[in-house]
Design a protein around this motif. Structure first.
Motif, PDB file in Angstrom:
ATOM      1  N   ARG A  66      18.517 -49.007  70.046  1.00 48.18           N
ATOM      2  CA  ARG A  66      18.802 -50.403  69.685  1.00 48.18           C
ATOM      3  C   ARG A  66      19.673 -51.017  70.790  1.00 48.18           C
ATOM      4  N   PRO A  67      19.089 -51.838  71.667  1.00 47.61           N
ATOM      5  CA  PRO A  67      19.809 -52.254  72.881  1.00 47.61           C
ATOM      6  C   PRO A  67      20.692 -53.489  72.740  1.00 47.61           C
ATOM      7  N   ILE A  68      20.433 -54.356  71.751  1.00 41.15           N
ATOM      8  CA  ILE A  68      21.085 -55.664  71.765  1.00 41.15           C
ATOM      9  C   ILE A  68      22.589 -55.548  71.584  1.00 41.15           C
ATOM     10  N   ALA A  69      23.035 -54.652  70.691  1.00 42.97           N
ATOM     11  CA  ALA A  69      24.471 -54.494  70.484  1.00 42.97           C
ATOM     12  C   ALA A  69      25.162 -54.101  71.790  1.00 42.97           C
ATOM     13  N   ASP A  70      24.544 -53.199  72.553  1.00 49.02           N
ATOM     14  CA  ASP A  70      25.144 -52.760  73.808  1.00 49.02           C
ATOM     15  C   ASP A  70      25.202 -53.892  74.828  1.00 49.02           C
ATOM     16  N   VAL A  71      24.134 -54.694  74.888  1.00 46.50           N
ATOM     17  CA  VAL A  71      24.104 -55.810  75.834  1.00 46.50           C
ATOM     18  C   VAL A  71      25.201 -56.820  75.504  1.00 46.50           C
ATOM     19  N   LEU A  72      25.326 -57.154  74.222  1.00 49.26           N
ATOM     20  CA  LEU A  72      26.349 -58.130  73.824  1.00 49.26           C
ATOM     21  C   LEU A  72      27.748 -57.544  73.965  1.00 49.26           C
ATOM     22  N   LEU A  73      27.904 -56.257  73.664  1.00 53.24           N
ATOM     23  CA  LEU A  73      29.211 -55.626  73.802  1.00 53.24           C
ATOM     24  C   LEU A  73      29.673 -55.641  75.250  1.00 53.24           C
ATOM     25  N   THR A  74      28.752 -55.374  76.165  1.00 53.69           N
ATOM     26  CA  THR A  74      29.087 -55.399  77.587  1.00 53.69           C
ATOM     27  C   THR A  74      29.571 -56.783  78.003  1.00 53.69           C
ATOM     28  N   ALA A  75      29.002 -57.811  77.387  1.00 51.25           N
ATOM     29  CA  ALA A  75      29.409 -59.189  77.687  1.00 51.25           C
ATOM     30  C   ALA A  75      30.586 -59.639  76.833  1.00 51.25           C
ATOM     31  N   GLU A  76      31.132 -58.707  76.033  1.00 52.13           N
ATOM     32  CA  GLU A  76      32.263 -58.986  75.145  1.00 52.13           C
ATOM     33  C   GLU A  76      31.930 -60.107  74.166  1.00 52.13           C
ATOM     34  N   GLU A  77      30.716 -60.024  73.604  1.00 47.27           N
ATOM     35  CA  GLU A  77      30.273 -60.999  72.609  1.00 47.27           C
ATOM     36  C   GLU A  77      29.918 -60.267  71.315  1.00 47.27           C
ATOM     37  N   ASP A  78      30.078 -60.966  70.209  1.00 50.05           N
ATOM     38  CA  ASP A  78      29.744 -60.404  68.907  1.00 50.05           C
ATOM     39  C   ASP A  78      28.278 -60.643  68.577  1.00 50.05           C
ATOM     40  N   ILE A  79      27.728 -59.800  67.722  1.00 51.38           N
ATOM     41  CA  ILE A  79      26.375 -60.015  67.219  1.00 51.38           C
ATOM     42  C   ILE A  79      26.415 -61.147  66.196  1.00 51.38           C
ATOM     43  N   ASP A  80      25.645 -62.187  66.434  1.00 54.42           N
ATOM     44  CA  ASP A  80      25.682 -63.361  65.564  1.00 54.42           C
ATOM     45  C   ASP A  80      24.794 -63.224  64.342  1.00 54.42           C
ATOM     46  N   ASP A  81      23.897 -62.240  64.334  1.00 57.76           N
ATOM     47  CA  ASP A  81      23.007 -62.024  63.197  1.00 57.76           C
ATOM     48  C   ASP A  81      22.852 -60.516  63.019  1.00 57.76           C
ATOM     49  N   PRO A  82      23.208 -59.979  61.847  1.00 50.24           N
ATOM     50  CA  PRO A  82      23.175 -58.513  61.663  1.00 50.24           C
ATOM     51  C   PRO A  82      21.779 -57.922  61.858  1.00 50.24           C
ATOM     52  N   ARG A  83      20.722 -58.718  61.720  1.00 48.10           N
ATOM     53  CA  ARG A  83      19.370 -58.204  61.897  1.00 48.10           C
ATOM     54  C   ARG A  83      19.115 -57.766  63.338  1.00 48.10           C
ATOM     55  N   LYS A  84      19.878 -58.320  64.283  1.00 41.36           N
ATOM     56  CA  LYS A  84      19.703 -57.933  65.682  1.00 41.36           C
ATOM     57  C   LYS A  84      20.068 -56.467  65.905  1.00 41.36           C
ATOM     58  N   SER A  85      20.960 -55.946  65.056  1.00 43.05           N
ATOM     59  CA  SER A  85      21.332 -54.538  65.179  1.00 43.05           C
ATOM     60  C   SER A  85      20.170 -53.618  64.850  1.00 43.05           C
ATOM     61  N   ASP A  86      19.165 -54.140  64.161  1.00 44.03           N
ATOM     62  CA  ASP A  86      18.011 -53.329  63.774  1.00 44.03           C
ATOM     63  C   ASP A  86      16.860 -53.419  64.765  1.00 44.03           C
ATOM     64  N   ILE A  87      16.987 -54.283  65.772  1.00 40.97           N
ATOM     65  CA  ILE A  87      15.907 -54.418  66.761  1.00 40.97           C
ATOM     66  C   ILE A  87      15.908 -53.194  67.670  1.00 40.97           C
ATOM     67  N   THR A  88      14.775 -52.519  67.731  1.00 46.54           N
ATOM     68  CA  THR A  88      14.635 -51.313  68.540  1.00 46.54           C
ATOM     69  C   THR A  88      13.782 -51.579  69.780  1.00 46.54           C
ATOM     70  N   LEU A  89      13.749 -50.582  70.661  1.00 45.82           N
ATOM     71  CA  LEU A  89      12.833 -50.689  71.799  1.00 45.82           C
ATOM     72  C   LEU A  89      11.392 -50.803  71.326  1.00 45.82           C
ATOM     73  N   ALA A  90      11.061 -50.151  70.216  1.00 38.51           N
ATOM     74  CA  ALA A  90       9.706 -50.263  69.667  1.00 38.51           C
ATOM     75  C   ALA A  90       9.385 -51.704  69.317  1.00 38.51           C
ATOM     76  N   HIS A  91      10.336 -52.425  68.727  1.00 38.17           N
ATOM     77  CA  HIS A  91      10.103 -53.834  68.414  1.00 38.17           C
ATOM     78  C   HIS A  91       9.937 -54.655  69.688  1.00 38.17           C
ATOM     79  N   LEU A  92      10.788 -54.405  70.671  1.00 37.89           N
ATOM     80  CA  LEU A  92      10.713 -55.179  71.908  1.00 37.89           C
ATOM     81  C   LEU A  92       9.407 -54.928  72.645  1.00 37.89           C
ATOM     82  N   MET A  93       8.946 -53.686  72.669  1.00 36.69           N
ATOM     83  CA  MET A  93       7.730 -53.344  73.413  1.00 36.69           C
ATOM     84  C   MET A  93       6.462 -53.713  72.658  1.00 36.69           C
ATOM     85  N   SER A  94       6.569 -53.948  71.349  1.00 32.13           N
ATOM     86  CA  SER A  94       5.402 -54.382  70.570  1.00 32.13           C
ATOM     87  C   SER A  94       5.482 -55.869  70.223  1.00 32.13           C
ATOM     88  N   PHE A  95       6.422 -56.579  70.839  1.00 32.34           N
ATOM     89  CA  PHE A  95       6.560 -58.032  70.679  1.00 32.34           C
ATOM     90  C   PHE A  95       6.740 -58.426  69.211  1.00 32.34           C
TER      91      PHE A  95
END
Length: 601
Positions: A337-366
């Motif tokens: 699940r990459p989004i949390a890491d990307v936002l954490l690196t930018a020192e930003e919070d996740i604005d929608d808890p559903r983003k924590s569930d987005i996986t590479l499988a979701h990203l690669m299958s659009f």
């Protein structure tokens, strides 16, 4: 001066003519023939040298002195036109390995990096020839008598298919030595002025502040308009040559193909009419059977050494790299699940808890559910909007910030930003930049020639598509997958990942996209999605064969037919004409290549 971003033109000409139709006077005066304006040729290679002499670093590019700086064994070489080399001196001093960078250009080419190694020439001197990304731009204007006896014209541009918004124009007299190119009617009419002068044709074009000056083409500069020149090029099948690039080649007969059937295909492609309303602008067709290269044909001036734009076919390198990392026992998988890491690196919070569930499988299958849809210009994540905005140069972060519209895995929406975001995890798990990982894990073991990778504005390699690569090298990716991830006896991709990444995740339908049937038909080909690979079938007569493919705008298609151990690659120039190139799978593979195989399961 150019008005539109990334567009300039070239226009060329040969001569052909008939004299029937709208009046002898008009026909006689019409500027029949093929006309051209082409961009000034750019260098396609540089000779680069770096040396340490008397404690000072010196460098040259094409034997001209240039600036060199070295800090902590990192070497930087400046070159003309904003180009540069950045590399690191190896611990043994035998090489300087890095990247050559070409900046974006006015012809629509983006910033690109080319993996480059400066090898030791002698003590304290290193050098290499650097093959650059070719950056031609040509537009052909052909004026002729059409099938109805009227004066017609087409505009053809091999690099971008910039056809002035019309497939076919009417040529209407507009005064002494003046003409208009006209398409459509009423509110949708397109009209461009054409003036005959002693220097050639002046063409008004909305992309430019001043008219283009077109001149008649000659046999020397018309290459690219016609598929092939029958006077100098074969119109029949020619067996691929054996080169030192890792391919084993085989003739059609030895591979069990009907050579006469392949002759028919090559003749058909070689004589395709560029004046057609629906022209096949095919630049290359290659095919491998049982891991051996059996078919390799080029058209419209392209050849095996010319790297071709992959467009969105290049998206497939995201799942390819995931599989290559897995083969190296690196613990990256589809559940990351990459989004949390990307936002954490930018020192930003996740604005929608559903983003924590987005996986590479979701990203690669659009199917991430983010507001990212290539077919919706109002989508904030639309690729054009992402590239045009100036506020955020980190495209991983730009995509991670998008609004969450649906639950992950609920909707399909083709999205370049989501597949590009996979690069954040690839780079993090691989602990290297994406291009370095690709070079080490894919390009070197598969013996790629020079290739050129496009960059996001922040300098990160872009995985949304667009690397330039040689066709023979691109075909190796398909052959490797057809062989369960092996190439030349070496396991490159984890075999379990080959199966997982080509297994259906979601059907692509009006229901899964949320589109009407009409809008869906204008946007998608159907089928199903795996991890970027699109799952479909090849129809050959009354028989269908399961297939999977990576595709890109214009007709960049890497097609694998597992049951036939067949891999086919198309490179094309029908940009923004999916209704044409979307048919090649069945028209050419199903209509010609599969029927040419003597033994079918």
């Amino acid at each position: 001066m150019i008005k539109a971003r990334g567009i300039l033109t070239a226009i060329v000409c040969v001569a052909l003519v008939s004299t029937i139709g709208i009046g002898v006077s008009a026909q006689t005066k019409a500027p029949f023939g093929l006309w051209v304006w082409s961009a000034e040729a750019e260098a396609t290679s540089h000779r680069v040298s770096v040396e340490l002499s008397d404690g000072k670093w010196r460098g040259s590019v094409d034997e001209k002195p240039t600036s060199v700086s070295v800090a902590d064994r990192t070497v930087t070489v400046e070159a003309p036109g904003g180009q540069s080399f950045l590399g690191r001196l190896a611990d043994d001093d035998f090489s300087i390995q890095g990247h050559w960078t070409q900046p974006s250009s006015q012809w629509g080419y983006g910033e690109m990096v080319t993996p480059t190694v400066l090898s030791a020439q002698d003590e304290n001197r290193w050098g290499a020839r650097v093959d650059l990304q070719p950056r031609p731009f040509r537009v052909f204007l052909d004026i002729f008598s059409d099938e109805d006896g009227n004066i017609g014209a087409v505009v053809r541009n091999p690099e971008r298919n910039e056809i002035m918004r019309a497939r076919r124009f009417r040529v209407e007299p507009d005064g002494e030595r003046r003409w208009s190119l006209v398409a459509g009617s009423g509110d949708r009419e397109i009209r461009q002025s054409l003036k005959e002068t002693d220097d050639g044709l002046e063409l008004d074009h909305s992309w430019f502040d001043s008219p283009l000056i077109l001149r008649r083409a000659t046999a020397e500069n018309n290459e690219g308009y016609f598929p092939r020149d029958p006077a100098t090029e074969s119109l029949q099948y020619t067996p691929p040559p054996q080169l030192d690039d890792g391919w084993e080649v085989i003739t059609a007969e030895d591979a069990g193909f009907d050579r006469a059937a392949l002759d028919t295909l090559v003749t058909e492609l070689s004589t395709a009419d560029p004046r057609s309303q629906r022209p096949r602008l095919i630049h290359a067709v290659l095919a491998a059977h049982k891991g051996r290269l059996v078919f390799e044909e080029y058209f419209h001036g392209y050849d095996r050494e010319t790297p071709h734009d992959t467009r969105s076919l290049g998206k497939v390198f995201a799942p390819v790299l995931v599989g290559a990392l897995q083969q190296q026992s690196i613990a990256i998988d589809a559940d990351v699940r990459p989004i949390a890491d990307v936002l954490l690196t930018a020192e930003e919070d996740i604005d929608d808890p559903r983003k924590s569930d987005i996986t590479l499988a979701h990203l690669m299958s659009f199917s991430s559910g983010l507001d990212c849809d290539v077919n919706n210009p109002d989508s904030v994540g639309n690729e054009d909007r992402m590239w045009e905005q100036q506020e955020e140069d980190d495209f991983w972060l730009y995509t991670a910030r998008l609004q969450q519209l649906h639950e992950p895995g609920e909707r399909y929406a083709y999205c370049s930003g989501s597949i590009n975001l996979v690069g954040a995890s690839i780079s993090a798990f691989g602990e290297k930049p994406i291009v370095d990982l690709f070079n080490e894990l894919i390009a070197e073991p598969l013996r790629f020639g020079s290739y050129h990778w496009n960059l996001a504005p922040n300098g990160a390699a872009y995985l949304g598509g667009g690397p330039y690569m040689r066709p023979r090298d691109i075909l190796k990716i398909g052959a490797m997958f057809a062989a369960d991830g092996t190439w030349d006896g070496e396991q490159i991709i984890d075999p379990h990942w080959v199966k997982e990444s080509t297994t259906v995740v979601m059907d692509i339908t009006p229901e899964t996209t949320g589109m009407t049937s009409e809008d869906f038909g204008n946007s998608y080909f159907g089928g199903a999605t795996a991890y970027e690979w699109r799952i479909d079938e090849v129809r050959a007569g009354d028989t269908t064969y399961a297939s999977y493919e990576a595709t890109g705008n214009g007709g960049q298609i890497l097609l694998v037919v597992p049951d036939l151990d067949l891999v086919v690659l198309f490179m094309g120039g029908n940009y923004r004409q999916g209704g044409i190139w979307g048919r090649w799978r069945n028209e050419i593979v199903g209509g010609h290549i599969v029927p040419a195989m003597r033994e079918l399961p």
